[in-house]
Enzyme design. Structure first.
Site, short mmCIF file in Angstrom:
data_model
loop_
_atom_site.label_atom_id
_atom_site.label_comp_id
_atom_site.label_asym_id
_atom_site.label_seq_id
_atom_site.Cartn_x
_atom_site.Cartn_y
_atom_site.Cartn_z
N SER A 137 -66.93 -38.89 87.82
CA SER A 137 -66.03 -38.00 87.12
C SER A 137 -65.06 -38.99 86.60
O SER A 137 -65.57 -39.72 85.44
CB SER A 137 -65.41 -37.11 88.16
OG SER A 137 -64.57 -36.29 87.49
N ASP B 149 -68.35 -48.45 76.22
CA ASP B 149 -68.65 -47.84 74.78
C ASP B 149 -68.02 -48.23 73.75
O ASP B 149 -68.30 -48.47 72.74
CB ASP B 149 -68.69 -46.25 74.77
CG ASP B 149 -69.87 -45.60 75.51
OD1 ASP B 149 -70.65 -46.28 76.08
OD2 ASP B 149 -69.77 -44.11 75.33
N LYS C 164 -71.26 -37.53 87.51
CA LYS C 164 -70.48 -36.18 87.33
C LYS C 164 -69.87 -36.09 85.94
O LYS C 164 -68.99 -36.57 85.92
CB LYS C 164 -69.51 -36.00 88.42
CG LYS C 164 -68.91 -34.58 88.45
CD LYS C 164 -67.63 -34.42 89.48
CE LYS C 164 -67.02 -33.17 89.40
NZ LYS C 164 -66.51 -32.77 88.18
#
Length: 570
Positions: free
Chosen positions: A301, A312, A326
């Protein structure tokens, strides 16, 4: 004559046509346009009618409230693995972990042989101020005996927690004393810390361990960074291993400290939830510092949001094993009786666009819960080549390939190494015998162990005490057959686990982590990255973008990286 009669019936015929047209139109509208409200109303009425029929006509007396409480989780389980119902009595416990504090007596405890054992007391907390000490055994609460089968973790917290400034009287047995001691404790606010360690790994590298993302995690991070600044750190490790997540806002605030202005951190999107983007504001104080993020299969999460944003944006290097996966956003919705649901309303997407959520089948929670076991059996914990990418490929800001469809795959993979793991070690770990032995050893030698005020001196002392041999004798008396060859093979693992637990019992969680990190393979890989000046990712030399394999000696972290699995707080 006939024409007059036909004219007389014309209005009636037209009215009938209009009615028939309305009925046909309504039928096809409901059939083809998906009139959800009508369906919900009719289904809701059907459920209400069923409950009324059961209450009115069932052969035995039925508690309809209990029936509803049991049905709610089943209904939500048909949606996804993370939409859940929380009963009124469990709401506070569910929320306490992520709040900055709760009201209680300030002890950390375990339950052994139907008795509360005080593992630690919060420094300067209500229990310590009243005189309670680590090692005490609680035998009564408010004048009533509290031992035996009635002693459960839930019941213990119910009796010991309570509103601020209320009092609770406990009776304890203390090692070496025959009588019961009584303490009246005035409950107070007990801080819940998300960051359990902040220290220097070497002369240049700061280390911060984040347990979860709670209300106060970001302020705690700033304090930890300020502490490391005083020690002149120039590299940083954020350890998110075993961190199951928490509040999105905390993760976004933390990532913001490390990103330049207007970088996408994460976005959410759902059927009824329009795309919402979270971007950096450029005010972070550590935008250029070399950074490594540690993750494993227990990172979920908000941890994955943090790691995904760093990866990224090519801001740092992610090291470890593939995270949990998740990526569903839950919204809490409260009911009048104090209960609540956490309903999935959207999905998380990392800056490259990949969805973090791993695949699932609605209503099949068992397969979802066993995913980590399946990964383990498939060999994913031991070889990066065994990682299955179920989603499409995406690209980072400099063109590195990353994958969606289930968690964050690290840039540098660090495998588990089971070469020294034996069936004796597994049974000793999973049975709880090591934790039990460590507590008893601590209790029996507490006065001597307290002479050592730091991890290094206590560790050196424990090595000389041959705790593995003492454990082997203890385990044999408690049902674990002695296996000398296996004990020799797993000696280092056994000593590490046993001594780490004793250190945790006597000192604190940071000392415990410092001890474990001394020969942690992920830490070793991290220091190599910093030494080589490779913390900032480079554009890929090829289009495959596979994770870099790094040879590292590892061991089974799962037995030692969760200090609170058998403990609770009150």
């Amino acid at each position: 004559m006939n024409q007059k009669k036909s004219n007389r019936f014309m209005p009636l015929a037209m009215a009938l046509c209009v009615v028939v047209g309305i009925l046909i139109g309504t039928f096809y509208a409901n059939l083809f346009s998906g009139n959800r409200l009508s369906i919900i109303n009719s289904s809701g009425n059907k459920l209400n009618n069923l409950l009324h029929i059961i209450d009115d006509q069932y052969v035995d007396t039925v508690n309809v409230n209990n029936l509803v409480e049991g049905a709610m989780p089943q209904i939500l389980a048909e949606l996804d693995p993370h939409s859940v119902y929380i009963s009124a009595k469990d709401v506070q416990a569910a929320n306490d972990e992520l709040k900055g504090s709760f009201s209680g007596v300030g002890i950390e405890f375990t339950i052994r042989k139907d008795t509360i054992h005080v593992e630690n007391v919060v420094k300067n907390g209500p229990a310590e101020r009243a005189g309670v000490a680590a090692g005490d055994k609680v035998v009564s609460v408010d004048g009533k005996p509290f031992v035996g089968k009635a002693v459960t973790q839930t019941e213990a917290m119910r009796r010991l927690k309570g509103p601020k400034d209320t009092k609770v009287k406990i009776g304890v047995l203390r090692y070496g004393e025959k009588g019961v001691r009584y303490f009246t404790i005035t409950r107070g606010d007990i801080p819940q810390h998300s960051i359990s360690a902040a220290y220097m790994l070497d002369g240049a590298t700061g280390y911060i361990k984040v347990k979860n993302f709670g209300e106060n995690t970001y302020p705690e991070l700033l304090i930890a960074l300020a502490k490391l600044s005083q020690e002149h750190f120039s590299n940083l490790v954020i350890d998110l291993r075993g961190n199951t997540g928490g509040y999105l806002a905390s993760a976004v605030q933390m990532v913001n400290e490390f990103l330049p202005k207007d970088r996408l951190i994460v976005y959410t999107e759902g059927r009824k939830s329009p795309r919402q983007e979270y971007r950096s504001d450029g005010r972070g104080a550590y935008q250029a510092m070399p950074l490594v993020v540690l993750i494993d299969e227990g990172s979920a999460s908000a941890s994955e949001i943090f790691a995904g944003a760093i990866q990224d944006n090519d801001r740092g290097t992610v090291i470890g094993r593939r995270s949990f996966g998740k990526g569903l956003v839950q919204q809490p919705i409260a009911f009048n009786d104090g209960s609540m649901v956490r309903l999935t309303i959207a999905r998380y997407h990392s800056p490259s666009g990949r969805c973090i959520q791993k695949p699932y089948t609605a209503g099949d929670d068992r397969s979802y819960e066993e995913d980590l076991l399946s990964r383990y059996q498939h060999g994913e914990f031991f070889s990066q080549d065994s990682i299955k990418h179920n989603g499409p490929a995406y690209h980072t800001s400099i063109g590195r390939t990353v994958y969606g469809g289930g968690g964050i795959t690290p840039d540098i993979f660090v495998p588990e190494d089971t070469s020294d793991v034996t069936s004796y070690y597994k049974e000793a770990s999973l049975s709880g015998l090591i934790i039990q032995f460590a507590y008893n050893y601590t209790d029996n030698h507490r006065a001597k162990l307290k002479e050592f005020g730091d991890m290094e001196s206590l560790s050196d002392y424990l090595v000389k005490q041959n705790t593995v041999e003492e454990f082997a004798r203890y385990a044999a008396k408690n049902g674990l057959r002695r296996r000398n060859l296996m004990i020799r093979k797993s000696h280092k693992l056994l000593e590490r686990y046993i001594n780490s637990r004793i250190i945790y019992n006597i000192l604190d969680e940071q000392d415990w982590l410092e001890y474990l990190n001394q020969d942690d393979p992920a830490i070793d890989a991290t220091l190599k990255v910093f030494k080589a000046g490779k913390a900032f990712p480079e554009p890929p030399a090829d289009a495959k973008g596979k994770a870099t394999a790094m040879s590292a000696h590892a061991y089974d972290h799962r037995a030692t990286l969760a200090p609170h699995t058998t403990m609770a707080y009150a």
